[in-house]
Design a protein around this motif. Structure first.
Motif, short mmCIF file in Angstrom:
data_model
loop_
_atom_site.label_atom_id
_atom_site.label_comp_id
_atom_site.label_asym_id
_atom_site.label_seq_id
_atom_site.Cartn_x
_atom_site.Cartn_y
_atom_site.Cartn_z
N GLY A 140 16.63 43.87 26.06
CA GLY A 140 18.01 44.26 26.27
C GLY A 140 18.91 43.10 26.67
N GLU A 141 20.20 43.39 26.79
CA GLU A 141 21.20 42.39 27.17
C GLU A 141 21.80 42.76 28.52
N VAL A 142 22.33 41.75 29.22
CA VAL A 142 22.83 41.93 30.58
C VAL A 142 24.29 41.48 30.66
N ARG A 143 25.12 42.30 31.30
CA ARG A 143 26.50 41.94 31.62
C ARG A 143 26.64 42.00 33.13
N GLU A 144 27.08 40.89 33.74
CA GLU A 144 27.10 40.77 35.20
C GLU A 144 28.51 40.77 35.77
N THR A 145 28.65 41.39 36.95
CA THR A 145 29.81 41.23 37.80
C THR A 145 29.28 40.81 39.17
N THR A 146 29.75 39.69 39.71
CA THR A 146 29.28 39.23 41.01
C THR A 146 30.47 39.01 41.94
N GLY A 147 30.41 39.62 43.12
CA GLY A 147 31.45 39.45 44.12
C GLY A 147 32.66 40.33 43.87
N PHE A 148 33.28 40.77 44.95
CA PHE A 148 34.48 41.61 44.83
C PHE A 148 35.62 40.86 44.14
N GLU A 149 35.68 39.54 44.35
CA GLU A 149 36.81 38.77 43.83
C GLU A 149 36.83 38.73 42.31
N HIS A 150 35.70 39.06 41.68
CA HIS A 150 35.64 39.04 40.22
C HIS A 150 35.67 40.45 39.62
N SER A 151 36.06 41.42 40.42
CA SER A 151 36.13 42.80 39.92
C SER A 151 37.47 43.41 40.26
N ALA A 152 37.76 44.54 39.61
CA ALA A 152 39.03 45.23 39.86
C ALA A 152 39.06 45.89 41.23
N ILE A 153 37.91 45.95 41.92
CA ILE A 153 37.90 46.48 43.29
C ILE A 153 38.80 45.63 44.17
N ALA A 154 38.88 44.32 43.88
CA ALA A 154 39.77 43.44 44.64
C ALA A 154 41.22 43.83 44.46
N LYS A 155 41.54 44.59 43.41
CA LYS A 155 42.91 45.05 43.15
C LYS A 155 43.13 46.47 43.65
N GLY A 156 42.12 47.01 44.35
CA GLY A 156 42.27 48.34 44.91
C GLY A 156 41.60 49.46 44.13
N GLU A 157 40.86 49.11 43.08
CA GLU A 157 40.20 50.16 42.29
C GLU A 157 39.09 50.82 43.12
N SER A 158 38.95 52.11 42.97
CA SER A 158 37.94 52.87 43.72
C SER A 158 36.57 52.72 43.07
N LEU A 159 35.52 53.03 43.85
CA LEU A 159 34.17 53.05 43.28
C LEU A 159 34.07 54.09 42.17
N TYR A 160 34.77 55.21 42.34
CA TYR A 160 34.74 56.25 41.32
C TYR A 160 35.27 55.71 39.98
N ASP A 161 36.43 55.07 40.02
CA ASP A 161 37.01 54.55 38.78
C ASP A 161 36.13 53.46 38.18
N THR A 162 35.62 52.58 39.05
CA THR A 162 34.75 51.51 38.55
C THR A 162 33.52 52.09 37.87
N ALA A 163 32.93 53.11 38.49
CA ALA A 163 31.73 53.74 37.92
C ALA A 163 32.02 54.37 36.57
N ARG A 164 33.15 55.06 36.47
CA ARG A 164 33.50 55.71 35.20
C ARG A 164 33.68 54.67 34.09
N VAL A 165 34.28 53.54 34.44
CA VAL A 165 34.54 52.51 33.43
C VAL A 165 33.25 51.79 33.03
N ILE A 166 32.54 51.25 34.00
CA ILE A 166 31.38 50.41 33.70
C ILE A 166 30.26 51.22 33.05
N SER A 167 30.13 52.50 33.42
CA SER A 167 29.09 53.32 32.79
C SER A 167 29.42 53.61 31.34
N GLY A 168 30.67 53.42 30.93
CA GLY A 168 31.00 53.52 29.52
C GLY A 168 30.59 52.29 28.72
#
Length: 338
Positions: A71-99
């Motif tokens: 398989g292949e891997v896509r990584e996100t490391t640290g809050f500063e490299h994710s939309a959570i740093a912009k206020g996105e909720s875990l719910y929204d992040t989960a819905r997006v990344i699981s797609g």
């Protein structure tokens, strides 16, 4: 338990038969992890690796395990490299990344956060550590290592004598390991820590209710004299309010070759979830143990790949396909697993 399509969030999901099933599959992964064979069982599949706390072994081990299955891997490391740093909720992040992913491995500094994320995810989620709460895949690889080391000495997990040493209050690895050990029989567990960093009482009571002997101590030498395994763990500095507070306990329980020789039995196995703190004022496992054949810490890290390969194969239901898709490795491989 039913593995296919399931989240792996807590060791409480596992009965003994489930643990043994994971280990049987992990044994079958060894030729692939040791580069004797390769497989494309997960060709086209994507792992979303989301690590919001620092990680080397767990993050790379999950990624390597997935790659070794094709398989292949896509990584996100640290809050500063994710939309959570912009206020996105875990719910929204989960819905997006699981797609975008077929399975997700996640680490987060807050207890319960991975379960919250999993509740919104459209694909299976594996807990790679949530605050001081749990680290189920680490507990599985630790127990797999204990089983292998004991088998090599003619023993087993039942009847094990183990000392857990260090920061037992905040150490999620020892929390999960203790809960997983509880499904075995007749264990003698010594918990060695300062009183301020002792194992949570709920975990101690769980072990005792399962029929195991549990002893608490703040004396290292006496506590490691009659055990099969010494499992040391790092001071979880990131869980303290300040470096100054953490410094009150740093280096309190150092194991070096002299202490080992004077107090341990000749075949006592030394384990640690890593990273070990090798700074001069810490050194819970001294570097002079590196040549001790009973130091199992690097065998632990190798075993982590096997166990995580097994979890991916089970969750994505490709165990039989792994071997069906096997073929010889075509590149040079050093004899690093011998």
């Amino acid at each position: 338990m039913k593995f296919a399509g399931s989240h792996i969030l807590s060791v409480s999901q596992f009965e003994r038969a489930d643990v043994e099933h994971v280990f049987t599959v992990a044994d079958r992964m060894r030729p692939f992890a040791e580069r004797e064979l390769m497989t494309k069982a997960l060709d086209g599949a994507i792992l979303g690796a989301m690590f919001f706390e620092p990680s080397t072994r767990t993050r790379v081990s999950f990624g390597s395990a997935f790659n070794l299955l094709g398989g292949e891997v896509r990584e996100t490391t640290g809050f500063e490299h994710s939309a959570i740093a912009k206020g996105e909720s875990l719910y929204d992040t989960a819905r997006v990344i699981s797609g975008y992913s077929d399975v997700i491995a996640m680490r987060h500094p807050e207890s319960g956060s991975v379960s919250e994320f999993a509740a919104a995810s459209r694909v299976p989620v594996i807990n790679g550590g949530d605050g001081s709460n749990e680290h189920p895949s680490q507990a599985l690889l630790d127990l797999y290592t204990i089983r292998k080391e004991r088998q090599d000495q003619g023993g087993g997990v039942d009847g094990l004598r183990i000392a857990l040493v260090g920061d037992l209050k905040y150490g999620r690895t020892v929390h999960s390991l203790c809960q997983l050990l509880s499904v075995f029989k007749n264990l003698h567990i010594v918990l060695v820590s300062p009183k301020e960093l002792c194992m949570p009482e709920t975990i101690i009571e769980h072990l005792r209710q399962a029929g195991h002997t549990v002893i608490e101590s703040d004396q290292l030498e006496a506590s490691i004299s009659q055990v099969d395994i010494v499992y040391s763990t790092r001071l979880q500095e990131e869980r303290f309010s300040s470096t100054q507070e953490a410094d009150l306990y740093r280096g309190r329980f150092r194991l070096n070759q002299a202490i080992y020789t004077q107090n341990c039995q000749p075949n006592t196995v030394i384990m640690h979830p890593l990273p070990r703190d090798s700074r001069a004022n810490a050194r819970e496992l001294d570097v002079d143990l590196n040549d001790n054949p009973n130091l199992a810490i690097f065998r632990q890290t190798d075993n982590g790949v096997l166990v995580r390969m097994a979890l991916f194969a089970l969750i994505l239901d490709v165990v039989a396909l792994v071997e069906k898709e096997a073929r010889p490795v075509r590149w040079f491989t050093a004899r690093r697993f011998k």
